[in-house]
Design a protein around this motif. Structure first.
Motif, short mmCIF file in Angstrom:
data_model
loop_
_atom_site.label_atom_id
_atom_site.label_comp_id
_atom_site.label_asym_id
_atom_site.label_seq_id
_atom_site.Cartn_x
_atom_site.Cartn_y
_atom_site.Cartn_z
N ALA A 76 0.83 -1.21 0.00
CA ALA A 76 0.00 0.00 0.00
C ALA A 76 0.86 1.26 0.00
N ARG A 249 4.50 0.39 11.51
CA ARG A 249 3.89 -0.60 10.64
C ARG A 249 4.90 -1.30 9.73
N LEU B 56 -1.88 -4.93 12.95
CA LEU B 56 -1.19 -4.04 12.00
C LEU B 56 -0.56 -2.83 12.66
N MET B 88 -14.50 1.61 6.96
CA MET B 88 -13.76 2.63 7.70
C MET B 88 -14.39 4.01 7.57
N ASN B 93 -9.87 5.97 1.79
CA ASN B 93 -8.88 4.95 2.11
C ASN B 93 -9.43 3.53 1.98
N VAL C 207 -1.66 5.56 4.26
CA VAL C 207 -1.21 4.23 3.87
C VAL C 207 -1.65 3.15 4.85
N GLY C 208 -1.52 3.43 6.14
CA GLY C 208 -1.85 2.42 7.15
C GLY C 208 -3.29 1.97 7.03
N GLU C 209 -4.20 2.95 6.90
CA GLU C 209 -5.62 2.60 6.81
C GLU C 209 -5.92 1.83 5.54
N ARG C 210 -5.31 2.28 4.44
CA ARG C 210 -5.60 1.61 3.18
C ARG C 210 -5.12 0.16 3.22
N ALA C 211 -3.96 -0.06 3.84
CA ALA C 211 -3.45 -1.42 3.95
C ALA C 211 -4.40 -2.28 4.77
N ALA C 212 -4.91 -1.72 5.87
CA ALA C 212 -5.83 -2.48 6.71
C ALA C 212 -7.09 -2.82 5.92
N ALA C 213 -7.60 -1.84 5.16
CA ALA C 213 -8.81 -2.09 4.37
C ALA C 213 -8.57 -3.19 3.34
N MET C 214 -7.40 -3.16 2.70
CA MET C 214 -7.10 -4.18 1.70
C MET C 214 -7.01 -5.56 2.32
N GLU C 215 -6.38 -5.62 3.47
CA GLU C 215 -6.24 -6.94 4.10
C GLU C 215 -7.58 -7.52 4.53
N THR C 216 -8.46 -6.65 5.07
CA THR C 216 -9.75 -7.18 5.46
C THR C 216 -10.59 -7.55 4.23
#
Lengths: 269, 289, 261, 277
Positions: A76, A249, B56, B88, B93, C207-216
Motif C-alpha cells: 500500500a 507498521r 497491523l 472505515m 482509504n 497508507v496504514g488505513e488503506r493497507a488495513a482495508a485491503m487486508e480485510t
C-alpha cells in the motif's frame, strides 16, 4: 512478464529472481564496457539493443522477485511513494531548477521498508512515468531500482541514523545511479536524454574528447550525487514530519534501528 | 458473535490506554451501536473487533477478543477475511485503487478470494442495486462524490457477505436518502443473522436501529443497555454524546410537570409524540394535576 | 497530467482499441527491438511509415499521437542533433561551420539514426497507451497470473496521481484563502511547506488505513484470484503474439551474436 | 450590505450550469444557512465568495467592493473560509503556529497578531492544546484548529462548509455558541449545512438552492412553516418541528426552547414567560 505465480522451480523463486536480475544487469554493464563499441556504426544499433534488452530483463526479474516478497502495508505504501516521486519531479521540472528530485519516494521506501521494496518502487515508478508522462523513462527502470536498492542497503548499514552520514549515503546513491544510467543515456538516447542542462554538460565532456559512454558517466557522477544528497535530505524531512505510529507498521525500520529514536514518538500531555 | 473480555490496549506511541478494561458481547442478529466523544476510542474498538488492531498497528493488549468463537490473538488477519467486514471512517482509504470502475472495485474482495466470475457478477450487481449505485457502475471510484464513495465503501464490504460487520461512521457524508438506504441494508443483514457493530453520531437513527448501545468515554465503557435506557441517561452529555432533542425537551417538561410521570424519557419521535400527546390531551380536558 | 487521463480512460471503438492489450504490448516491444536491430536510418523510418503511422490513423487517434510525439520526441531529437552533430567523438568530416562549432556529417547521420530509433520506441508505446484502457491492461496482466501486488501498485499509482493533484488544488485554495500569496520566487519558496506538507504527509498517513482495508478485503488471501472482467482474446492474436516474440528474440540473438563476435 | 450577489451564473468547464441567476444580499451580523441537496450548487456558491471560482456572468460585491479583480489571497482579508477537511490546510508543527499562519500572511502587527491568535484559541477551546502537534489531535480537534485559524484573521464575513460533519457533541455545542457570538460581534456567518437542528437553533435565515437557483430565501421559521415533508428527502426536518407536526400544532416549532414555550402556553392559556434555560 513479471511476477509469475505458477509453481516455479527453486532457482526461479523470489529471492533468486532478485539475484538473477541483478546478475543480468551487471553482466550487461560489463558486456557494454568490454565490447566498447569501436566502429561508430556499432554505436547506434546493436549496442543500444543490448543495453535495452539486458536492462529491461534485469529490471523485470528484480521487480517480480521484490514485489512477491512485500507485506501488504508495504504494497500500500508503494503507490504513494511513486506518486510523490512524480509530483515532486514535476514541480522541480516546472520550477526550472537544474535538479531532478524525482526519487524522494524511492529513497524513503528503501529506508522504511528495505532494499527490495526500494528497488520495486524505483522500477515501477519508471513504468508509471513511462505509461503516463514519457516512454523515455522506461529504459531507466534499472537505474531507479538501483537507487531504491542502494538506499535500503545503506539504511541497513546505519547510514540514516545521522543527517551527516545520510547526506553521504545520498552521494553514494547518486554515484551508483550515475554509473548505471550512463549506458542508457549514451547508447539508447545518443546522449540526448534528460534536461537541456544535462545535455549541455555531456556535450562539454564530449567536446573535451571523451567517448560517449565516458561523457555520460562523468555527467552522471557530477550531477547525480548532488541531486541524490538533496533527495535524501528531503526524504528525511518527510520522515520526520510523519505522524507517530506510521513507522511502527514497517518491520524493517522498526526492528533494525534504521533511524535515530524520535522524541515525538512519545506522546506528551 | 463478538465477545470482548477485560480488553485493554495502548498504542506503541501512546502514553495512556486507548481502551481500558472493555467488556461486552454482541449476538448474531443484533445491532450494537458504539457512541462517545472524539478520542474516546471508538475507531480503535472497531479496529480491535475487525482484527486490524493490534495486528497491523502494534501496541500492547490485554484481555481477549473472540469473534465467532475464535480468539483473535491467535488468528491472523487473513483468517478472518470474508467473515469479518470493516467499513472505515474515510471512504477514500477504503477504496483500494486497484480497480478502475465502481463495479470492479466492489468485486475486488471477491476476486481476492477466488470466487468464480459468474457468481461474482451476480453478487456485485445485487449490491449495486441495493445501494443505488447502478447508475455509476462504470465510473471511476475516484470521480464519485463523498457520499457515493461512502456507499461504495459499504458495498465493497457487503458483497463479501461477512457474518460480523463493523462500521465506523459509515454515513457521515450521506444525505437523508443515502442514510435510509444504508440502514435498510443493515436491517436486512440483521435478519440474515449477521452481527453488527456500528459507530455512529446520528442518535436519532440509532434510537430506531440499534438493539443495544455502548457508551465509550476515554477508552472505558461507561454505560451499556437498550437505546431507551442509555440515550435517556442524564449523564450522556458528560460522556461527550449529544442527547436527542426529544429527550431534552421531555426532561425539561418533566421538571415543570408537563411529561407523564410514569413514562420513561423518549428517545424516538414516536415515544415523544405519544408522551406529549398525552400531556396535551390532559391539558385540553383540564384534568392535568 | 493529461496523459494520465488518456491512459486511464482511453475508450474507442476501433479494431485496435478492441485488441488484447498484450498483443499491443508485444507489438510495441517487437517494433522497438526491430528498429534498433538494423543499422540503417531508412529501416526505422519504414517501420514508422508502414506500421505505426497507419495504425494511429486506423485507431482514430492520429491527432493526439502526433501531439504527443511533438511534445516528447521533437525536443529529444533537437538536442540530439545539436549534441552529436557538433560533438560526436571521433567525427571529422566537417560539413558546416558556425563560429567555433563544426557540424560533422558522421554526427548528423548518427543523430538521425538514433532519433529515428527513439521515434519508433516512443510511437510504439504511445500507440499502446492511446488505444488501451489501463483497467483492461491490468485485467489482461492479471489473467496471465502476474502478481496481484504488482497490478495493485501500478493501478493505484495511476489513480492516486490524479486524485492527489485534485487534492493539491484544494490545499492551494485553502492556503490562499488564509492569505498565502504565491507570486514570485520568494513567494513560491515560502509556500512550499504549507502546500507540500499537507499533500505529502497526508498521502503517507493514509497508507496504514488503506493497507488495513485491503487486508480485510482478502488481498493476498489466495494465490489464485479471479477476475470480474474478461479480456477479449483470440487464437489469431495468440499466434500473432508468438510470431512477434519470435521475431524479437531472433533480432536480439543475431545482434548479440554480432556484438560478441 | 456586506455581501451582495447579483444574477450570478456559473458553468463548469464541461458546460453544465451549476448556478443560474442567483441573487441575494446579506447584512452585517446576519447568520445565513445555505441548504440544498448534494449537487445543488451550495459549494460552488460558497467558492465564489472567496474567489476560488469566477462567475460566468453576474457580480459579487463584498464589503462594498466588486470581487472581479481580487485574488483569493486579497479576498482573504474580508472573507474567511473554513474548508470541510482540516487536513487540507494543517502544516505547522503546533496549534498556535497553525492559527498564526493567516494573521502573519495578512501582515497584522505582532501585538495585534498575538491578540487575535489568543482570542481565536480561547473561542475554540484550544488554549490548552496550543503547543500540541496537530498529529496528536482527534479529527474534531483538528476541525476546531482549522476554524480557529480562520477566526484569527478577523474577517467581517465567515463562511463555514459543513461545520458539524464529523464533530462530536462538545464541538457542535461550541460551534453553535461561536456562531451566535460572531453575529453578536456584528460579523456575518454563512454556513453550508445538512444538520437541520443546528440550522434551526443558530441561524436567522435560510437560502435553499435547487438545481442551481434559489428556491427559498427567508427566515428559518417561515421556511419550516411552508416546507412540505422535505422535498426529495434530502434534508431531515429539525426534531422539534417533526414533533410539533405530530402533535398537530399549527405553525412550526424548531427548537427545544420554542417547543416548551408552546407547550407551556397550552397548559396555561394566559401567556407565561418562558423559564426554559
Amino acid at each position: 512478464m513479471a511476477g509469475f505465480n505458477r509453481s516455479t522451480p527453486s532457482w526461479l523463486n523470489e529471492r533468486w529472481r532478485i539475484g538473477w536480475g541483478t546478475g543480468v544487469v551487471l553482466v550487461t554493464y560489463a558486456g557494454l564496457i568490454a565490447v566498447r563499441p569501436t566502429s561508430e556504426h556499432g554505436v547506434g544499433g546493436p549496442i543500444a539493443l543490448l543495453a535495452l534488452v539486458g536492462y529491461t530483463l534485469g529490471a523485470l526479474l528484480i521487480v517480480s522477485g521484490a514485489v512477491a516478497r512485500l507485506p501488504p502495508t508495504t504494497v500500500a505504501l508503494l503507490p504513494v511513494a511513486i506518486t510523490v516521486n512524480i509530483v515532486m519531479g514535476k514541480i522541480v521540472y516546472f520550477s526550472g531548477l537544474p535538479l531532478q528530485l524525482d526519487s524522494i519516494g524511492t529513497v524513503l521506501v528503501g529506508v522504511v521498508a528495505g532494499p527490495a521494496a526500494g528497488a520495486a518502487t524505483g522500477a515501477l515508478a519508471s513504468v508509471i512515468v513511462g505509461m503516463t508522462i514519457t516512454p523515455g523513462a522506461l529504459p531507466y527502470a534499472v537505474t531507479a531500482a538501483m537507487i531504491g536498492f542502494t538506499a535500503g542497503m545503506l539504511a541497513r548499514a546505519g547510514f540514516f541514523r545521522r543527517l551527516s552520514t545520510a547526506v553521504l549515503a545520498g552521494g553514494l546513491i547518486g554515484a551508483v545511479a550515475g554509473v548505471v544510467s550512463a549506458p542508457i543515456t549514451a547508447f539508447v538516447f545518443g546522449n540526448a536524454s534528460g534536461s537541456v542542462g544535462q545535455s549541455a554538460l555531456i556535450a562539454t565532456f564530449q567536446a573535451f574528447g571523451n567517448g560517449m559512454l565516458k561523457a555520460a558517466t562523468l555527467q552522471g557522477l557530477v550531477a547525480d550525487p548532488l541531486d541524490k544528497a538533496l533527495t535524501v535530505v528531503l526524504a528525511m524531512a518527510i520522515l520526520k514530519g510523519l505522524p507517530p505510529g506510521f513507522l511502527h507498521r514497517f518491520p524493517f525500520v522498526r526492528d533494525r534501528h534504521i533511524l535515530a529514536p524520535r522524541a515525538d514518538l512519545v506522546r506528551v500531555g | 458473535m463478538i465477545e470482548v473480555k477485560g480488553f485493554s490496549f495502548t498504542y506503541p506511541t501512546g502514553s495512556r490506554p486507548a481502551l481500558s478494561d472493555v467488556d461486552f458481547e454482541v449476538e448474531p442478529r443484533e445491532l450494537c451501536a458504539v457512541v462517545g466523544g472524539g478520542g474516546a476510542g471508538k475507531s480503535t474498538l472497531a479496529g480491535v473487533v475487525s482484527g486490524t488492531v493490534p495486528h497491523l498497528t502494534g501496541g500492547t493488549a490485554q484481555g481477549t477478543v473472540r469473534v465467532n468463537g475464535r480468539d483473535l490473538d491467535d488468528t491472523p488477519l487473513s483468517g478472518l477475511v470474508g467473515e469479518v467486514g470493516l467499513v472505515m471512517q474515510n471512504p477514500f482509504n477504503q477504496i483500494s485503487g486497484a480497480r478502475f470502475s465502481v463495479r470492479e472495485e466492489i468485486a475486488f474482495g471477491l476476486e481476492n478470494l477466488g470466487v468464480p466470475r459468474d457468481e461474482m457478477a451476480a453478487r456485485v450487481d445485487l449490491v449495486l442495486d441495493d445501494l443505488g449505485l447502478t447508475g455509476v457502475r462504470d465510473r471511476s471510484p475516484y470521480e464519485l462524490s463523498g457520499g457515493q464513495q461512502q456507499l461504495l465503501a459499504i458495498g465493497s464490504v457487503l458483497v463479501m457477505r461477512p457474518t460480523v460487520m463493523v462500521l465506523d461512521e459509515p454515513t457521515s457524508q450521506l444525505d437523508a436518502a443515502g442514510n435510509a438506504l444504508v440502514f435498510e441494508a443493515l436491517g436486512t443483514l440483521k435478519e440474515q443473522g449477521v452481527t453488527v457493530l456500528l459507530i455512529e453520531h446520528r442518535m436519532e437513527r440509532l434510537a430506531h436501529a440499534a438493539d443495544r448501545v455502548l457508551v465509550l468515554d476515554r477508552g472505558a465503557i461507561v454505560a451499556k443497555g437498550t437505546p431507551g435506557e442509555v440515550l435517556a441517561d442524564e449523564r450522556l452529555e458528560e460522556w461527550g454524546v449529544a442527547p436527542l432533542r426529544y429527550t431534552v425537551a421531555a426532561r425539561r417538561a418533566a421538571g415543570r410537570g408537563l411529561w407523564p410521570a410514569r413514562k420513561p424519557l423518549p428517545v424516538t419521535l414516536d415515544a415523544a409524540a405519544a408522551g406529549f400527546g398525552e400531556t396535551v390531551d390532559h391539558l385540553d380536558r383540564g384534568d392535568w394535576r | 497530467m493529461n496523459a494520465v487521463r488518456d491512459t486511464a480512460h482511453a475508450t474507442g471503438a476501433s479494431g485496435i482499441h478492441r485488441l488484447n492489450p498484450l498483443t499491443k504490448l508485444a507489438f510495441a516491444v517487437t517494433v522497438t527491438v526491430c528498429a534498433f536491430a538494423v543499422v540503417d536510418y531508412r529501416w526505422p523510418l519504414l517501420l514508422f511509415g508502414i506500421l505505426l503511422l497507419p495504425a494511429a490513423i486506423g485507431a482514430g487517434v492520429l491527432r493526439r499521437f502526433l501531439l504527443m510525439l511533438t511534445t516528447f520526441w521533437v525536443p529529444v531529437a533537437v538536442v540530439l542533433f545539436v549534441v552529436q552533430g557538433f560533438f560526436l567523438p571521433g567525427a571529422h568530416d566537417v560539413i558546416a561551420q558556425l563560429g567555433p562549432l563544426k557540424l560533422k556529417s558522421e554526427g548528423v547521420s548518427f543523430a538521425l539514426l538514433t532519433a529515428l530509433h527513439i521515434l519508433v520506441l516512443m510511437s510504439g508505446f504511445f500507440l499502446l497507451l492511446l488505444t488501451t484502457h489501463a483497467g483492461a491492461f491490468m485485467s489482461a496482466l492479471s489473467e496471465r497470473k502476474v502478481s496481484p501486488s504488482l497490478i495493485y501498485i501500478v493501478s493505484a499509482a495511476l489513480q492516486i496521481v490524479p486524485a492527489l493533484s485534485r487534492r493539491a488544488t484544494r490545499i492551494l485554495h485553502a492556503q490562499q484563502a488564509r492569505g498565502q500569496v504565491i507570486h514570485g520566487l520568494r513567494g513560491r519558496a515560502r509556500a512550499l511547506v504549507p502546500l507540500m506538507g499537507p499533500l505529502i504527509l497526508g498521502a503517507f498517513t493514509d497508507v496504514g488505513e488503506r493497507a488495513a482495508a485491503m487486508e480485510t478485503r482478502g488481498f493476498g488471501a489466495t494465490r489464485h484470484p479471479t477476475s470480474l472482467t474478461a479480456v477479449p482474446d483470440s487464437g489469431v492474436q495468440r499466434c500473432l503474439r508468438a510470431a512477434m516474440m519470435l521475431c524479437a528474440v531472433a533480432a536480439v540473438t543475431v545482434n548479440v551474436w554480432g556484438v560478441v563476435r | 450590505m456586506i455581501v451582495r450577489i447579483d444574477s450570478l451564473t456559473f458553468r463548469y468547464p464541461n458546460g453544465t450550469t451549476a448556478l443560474d441567476g442567483v441573487s441575494f444580499s446579506v447584512e452585517a451580523g446576519e447568520r445565513v444557512a445555505i441548504l440544498g441537496a448534494n449537487g445543488a450548487g451550495k459549494s460552488t456558491l460558497a467558492r465564489h465568495l472567496v474567489g476560488i471560482e469566477r462567475p460566468a456572468s453576474g457580480t459579487i460585491e463584498i464589503d462594498g467592493r466588486r470581487t472581479d479583480g481580487l485574488g483569493i489571497a486579497e479576498l482573504a482579508r474580508t472573507v474567511g473560509f473554513v474548508f470541510q477537511n482540516p487536513d487540507d490546510q494543517l502544516h505547522a508543527a503546533s496549534v498556535v503556529k497553525e492559527v498564526g499562519f493567516g494573521p502573519r500572511n495578512l501582515r497584522f502587527p505582532p501585538a495585534r497578531r498575538t491578540e487575535l491568535v489568543e482570542s481565536a484559541l480561547r473561542r475554540t477551546g484550544l488554549t490548552e492544546l496550543r503547543d500540541t502537534h496537530p498529529h496528536h489531535l482527534s479529527l474534531g480537534e483538528r476541525k476546531r484548529v482549522a476554524l480557529a485559524s480562520v477566526l484569527a484573521m478577523d474577517t467581517p464575513v465567515v463562511v463555514l462548509d459543513e461545520p458539524t460533519t464529523g464533530q462530536d457533541h462538545a464541538s457542535v455545542v461550541l460551534l453553535g455558541n461561536l456562531v451566535d457570538d460572531l453575529a453578536t460581534d456584528g460579523r456575518t456567518v454563512l454556513a453550508i449545512t445538512h444538520d437541520m437542528d443546528f440550522c434551526a437553533e443558530h441561524f436567522d435565515r435560510v437560502i435553499v438552492l435547487e438545481n442551481g437557483g434559489i428556491s427559498w430565501d427567508g427566515p428559518v421559521a417561515h421556511w419550516l412553516a411552508q416546507v412540505a415533508d422535505m422535498a426529495g428527502q434530502t434534508l431531515e426536518l429539525p426534531q422539534m418541528t417533526r414533533l410539533g407536526r405530530r402533535l398537530g400544532w399549527a405553525g412550526p416549532v424548531s427548537t427545544v426552547a420554542g417547543f416548551l414555550e408552546r407547550l407551556a402556553s397550552e397548559a396555561d392559556p394566559a401567556p407565561v414567560p418562558s423559564t426554559a434555560p
